[in-house]
Write an enzyme that holds these catalytic residues in place. Structure first.
Site, PDB file in Angstrom:
ATOM      1  N   GLU A 397       0.797  -1.251  -0.074  1.00  0.00           N
ATOM      2  CA  GLU A 397       0.017   0.053   0.140  1.00  0.00           C
ATOM      3  C   GLU A 397       0.918   1.155   0.104  1.00  0.00           C
ATOM      4  OE1 GLU A 397      -2.515  -3.270   1.349  1.00  0.00           O
ATOM      5  OE2 GLU A 397      -0.596  -2.679   1.971  1.00  0.00           O
ATOM      6  N   PHE A 423      -6.391  -1.416   5.737  1.00  0.00           N
ATOM      7  CA  PHE A 423      -5.171  -1.379   4.948  1.00  0.00           C
ATOM      8  C   PHE A 423      -4.466  -0.191   4.957  1.00  0.00           C
ATOM      9  CE2 PHE A 423      -6.503  -6.004   3.326  1.00  0.00           C
ATOM     10  CZ  PHE A 423      -6.677  -6.321   4.570  1.00  0.00           C
ATOM     11  N   HIS A 464     -10.706  -5.916   9.122  1.00  0.00           N
ATOM     12  CA  HIS A 464     -11.605  -5.570   7.839  1.00  0.00           C
ATOM     13  C   HIS A 464     -12.701  -4.883   8.167  1.00  0.00           C
ATOM     14  CE1 HIS A 464      -9.063  -9.092   6.882  1.00  0.00           C
ATOM     15  NE2 HIS A 464      -9.083  -8.857   5.808  1.00  0.00           N
TER      16      HIS A 464
END
Length: 658
Positions: A397, A423, A464
């Protein structure tokens, strides 16, 4: 040292020498000014001049170069005006950052120089983005980027080299190995014998170069750059060199063994080349004296210019104005033709129509190409736009955000999909320190949208399910968008892509397939900073955004006796305070609902703003409702307990009865 000048014209030989000499003389002058208190900091490159000068002169002036804070020779070799450099270091108005940053923390598009930030690693990923733009435009250009041996220990180094290799980007990674990261020797930085050895792990060509030999630096880089333009690929160059002064002047050099200092003093890149040129009758003592006098006069003349320049006058309006690049919003109205589509379809439609609207728009993310992304939002995009514009990325990322910054520098737009908003933690540094601050520091905008699938309610657990907008609303320079309905999602995403500033675009996963709405089929835009008044009532003002808006509406449907203003913020930065204040002044009561845990969330700031601007209108304290102060659990019964949805109705009624 053995110099190879057989293929070099005399004018170039003299440029190599003069630029090293000029760098050395400016450094010596700056060290004097440092002791006089006329500059605040200096990071010396004495002993390393050959690398900066040799690399810069070996590539074309229209090719980008990303130097570090010891690479004065890059700026000298690109003919950056000395008075502007001196003004930069003294914090004067004509400096490149208007006194907002120091040292070499700036760039100049005119000179194709992109300066560093103190977090050393990101510029390598930025170089990738610039090189990618060159490839996509068919420009056949190379990009050169510098780092030190200490910087190779950062994860950004690995990510940048890996992506450059996978994508065959024409980047020359220049590592100046001077043996120490501040005072930490290379033996404590890595185990391999040479940094160049790391290239093997990336399938990357690498070379070790004598960094104090100006002709070896120039000839090596020139040969590689010529080849890379026609055969794009990255190359890792390790320049063996030594820094003859401390990390910065306060550091000193006591940690360096005396014998090592003595050894490297015999390898001085300037004095050895000067001696060689005298032996070859290219230089003479008289000519050296003449050149020194010319450079000295030039330095003093430009210092006088800066000395007479007035100091910066602090002005709040100017400071606030420069945080973002100006954006002239174009309101493209929706047509009457609509389709009843889901939230996820609206996002996909906006992306597709924006790709058609902007032929310089690139989409990057994990699994977004043939697979279509984990949520299938980009399914079919490769067939429509090709793999050059719809790019799968490795799991990295940080460097992909950096590459997006590089694309912006090169005049392109990008959308980066975080597979999950959680993330973004792995790309946090370039988001908040590079994208957010670049325009304020030196006028370079970051034309980047980062899509953030977020939120709980789908049993995805702690990694998540976060709705982490508060990480970014705190950071000046970022815009934060968080729609609750398909209509808004499409129009606001189109606007986000049009906006030349960095935008964090939050998309609640639980809304993707559960919410449908009539959405215009055409390409249209909606303005930032304009909340939606979903319902009107006199009893209370309810302020929310994202999935929590639907909790509010459900609660009111179950309690028809409550007549409330329901404000869907839609964007959190900029925030529509005018709509909030007008509503609260009408109702006298306000409750703010957020899905995020309460402490540190945006509800706190909205509450404070209401208290400061509407206090005399309030009939009760402002109420904030958020989720539990825990990470987000996985199992349904725990997740349901966690979410603020459970407590909202009780808190709403309590406030109404206050």
């Amino acid at each position: 040292m053995t110099y190879n000048i057989s293929q070099l014209p005399t004018r170039l030989i003299m440029d190599l020498y003069k630029n090293m000499l000029k760098s050395r003389m400016i450094e010596e002058k700056m060290l004097l000014l440092l002791r006089q208190g006329k500059i605040s900091k200096w990071f010396s490159g004495i002993g390393q001049e050959a690398i900066a000068v040799g690399v810069t002169l070996a590539i074309n002036n229209d090719e980008y170069i990303l130097p570090m804070h010891r690479n004065l020779g890059v700026f000298i070799s690109r003919n950056v005006p000395l008075h502007r450099l001196f003004a930069q270091w003294q914090g004067k108005p004509s400096g490149f950052t208007k006194g907002r940053d120091r040292s070499f923390h700036f760039g100049s598009q005119y000179h194709k120089i992109i300066g560093m930030i103190s977090h050393l690693g990101p510029q390598m990923g930025v170089a990738n983005g610039i090189a990618l733009a060159s490839v996509l435009k068919g420009e056949n250009k190379v990009t050169a980027v510098f780092t030190g041996e200490g910087g190779t220990s950062e994860g950004d180094f690995h990510e940048a080299l890996n992506v450059a290799s996978v994508w065959n980007l024409p980047v020359i990674f220049c590592v100046e190995n001077n043996g120490y990261g501040l005072s930490t020797p290379t033996s404590e930085q890595f185990k391999c014998e040479n940094i160049a050895d790391k290239g093997l792990g990336y399938g990357m060509e690498s070379h070790i170069v004598e960094g104090n030999n100006i002709t070896e630096v120039y000839n090596t880089v020139k040969k590689l750059a010529d080849d890379l333009r026609s055969h794009p690929r990255p190359v890792l160059l390790e320049f063996k060199t030594f820094r003859m002064r401390g990390h910065e002047e306060a550091s000193g050099t006591k940690y360096v063994p005396e014998a090592m200092m003595d050894f490297w003093s015999t390898k001085d890149p300037l004095l050895n080349f000067q001696k060689y040129l005298i032996e070859k009758h290219i230089l003479s003592e008289a000519l050296i004296k003449q050149i020194v006098n010319e450079i000295s006069n030039d330095i003093n003349k430009n210092l006088d210019i800066v000395s007479s320049e007035p100091a910066i006058i602090a002005d709040v309006k100017t400071e606030l104005h420069d945080v973002y690049k100006s954006f002239d919003f174009e309101h493209i109205k929706p047509t009457t033709e609509v389709n009843d589509i889901r939230f996820i379809d609206a996002i996909s439609e906006a992306l597709k129509q924006s790709m058609e609207h902007h032929n310089n728009l690139i989409i990057m993310g994990q699994d977004i190409a043939e697979y279509g992304g984990v949520f299938k939002i980009t399914e079919g995009f490769v067939e429509a736009f090709g793999k050059d514009r719809v790019r799968n990325t490795p799991i990295c990322e940080s460097t992909i955000v950096e590459a997006a910054m590089g694309l912006s520098i090169a005049g392109m737009k990008s959308v980066v999909e975080m597979q999950f908003a959680d993330f973004a933690a792995s790309g946090f540094n370039p988001i908040v320190n590079y994208l957010a601050k670049s325009h304020y520091r030196w006028g370079q905008n970051a034309d980047v949208v980062i899509r953030m699938p977020c939120g709980a309610g789908v049993g995805a657990g702690p990694f998540h399910s976060q709705t982490n907008e508060a990480w970014f609303t705190k950071t000046p320079g970022l815009k934060v968008v968080y729609p609750a309905f398909p209509y808004d999602a499409k129009g606001l995403l189109n606007t986000a892509i049009n906006d030349p500033n960095p935008v964090l675009f939050f998309e609640h996963k639980a809304l993707y397939r559960s919410i449908k709405q009539d959405v215009p089929t055409n390409y249209y835009t909606l303005p930032f900073g304009k909340a939606a008044m979903l319902r009107e009532g006199k009893d209370i003002s309810i302020i929310s955004y994202g999935a929590a808006v639907h909790w509010v509406l459900e609660t009111l449907d179950n309690n028809p006796q409550i007549h409330a203003d329901v404000i869907d913020l839609r964007t959190l930065q900029p925030l529509d305070t005018a709509t909030i204040y007008a509503s609260v002044k009408k109702t006298g009561k306000a409750i703010i609902l957020q899905e995020d845990s309460l402490f540190g969330g945006i509800a706190n700031d909205i509450s404070a703003l209401i208290m400061e601007h509407c206090f005399s209108y309030l009939d009760a304290p402002v109420k904030r409702v958020g989720s539990l102060e825990t990470p987000i659990p996985f199992i349904q019964q725990l997740e349901a307990q966690y979410l603020a949805k459970n407590n909202f109705e009780k808190e709403l009624k309590a406030l109404l009865n206050f």
